[in-house]
Design an enzyme around this catalytic site. Structure first.
Site, PDB file in Angstrom:
ATOM      1  N   ARG A   1       0.835  -1.212   0.000  1.00 57.06           N
ATOM      2  CA  ARG A   1       0.000   0.000   0.000  1.00 57.06           C
ATOM      3  C   ARG A   1       0.862   1.252   0.000  1.00 57.06           C
ATOM      4  NH1 ARG A   1      -3.495  -0.677   5.077  1.00 57.06           N
ATOM      5  NH2 ARG A   1      -1.527  -1.604   5.719  1.00 57.06           N
TER       6      ARG A   1
ATOM      7  N   ASN B   1      -6.200  -2.681   1.752  1.00 62.24           N
ATOM      8  CA  ASN B   1      -6.192  -4.141   1.746  1.00 62.24           C
ATOM      9  C   ASN B   1      -7.616  -4.648   1.635  1.00 62.24           C
ATOM     10  OD1 ASN B   1      -3.417  -4.404   2.042  1.00 62.24           O
ATOM     11  ND2 ASN B   1      -3.504  -4.541   4.260  1.00 62.24           N
TER      12      ASN B   1
END
Length: 90
Positions: free
Chosen positions: A18, A36
């Site tokens: 990320r 996520n």
């Protein structure tokens, strides 16, 4: 301007994916978010110009050093809101 929803699977959680995505988006001056998924993948909603978005997707196919990307799905979406920055969603 286009908006892509990008779904990435493989070893992409717990490896900095990320933050890698956020860094690349910032470099390319893109807006949107990354988070996520419960299934162990990552989803990205991103806005920008087509050529820049396509290059960004190429970077996501590689990912950070500890990741192992197995699939990348890209869907062009209708823009329903304009994002002002790119951030990690929790």
């Amino acid at each position: 301007m286009l908006q892509y929803e990008i779904k990435i699977s493989g070893r992409v959680q717990g490896v900095g994916f990320r933050y890698f995505t956020q860094k690349q988006a910032t470099i390319f001056d893109l807006t949107g978010w990354v988070r996520n998924t419960p299934s162990g993948g990552v989803v990205v909603m991103v806005q920008g110009e087509k050529a820049v978005l396509d290059t960004f997707v190429d970077y996501l196919r590689i990912g950070p050093p500890l990741s192992r990307v197995t699939t990348v799905s890209v869907v062009e979406m209708k823009i329903t809101e304009n994002f002002s920055d790119f951030h990690v969603k929790y």
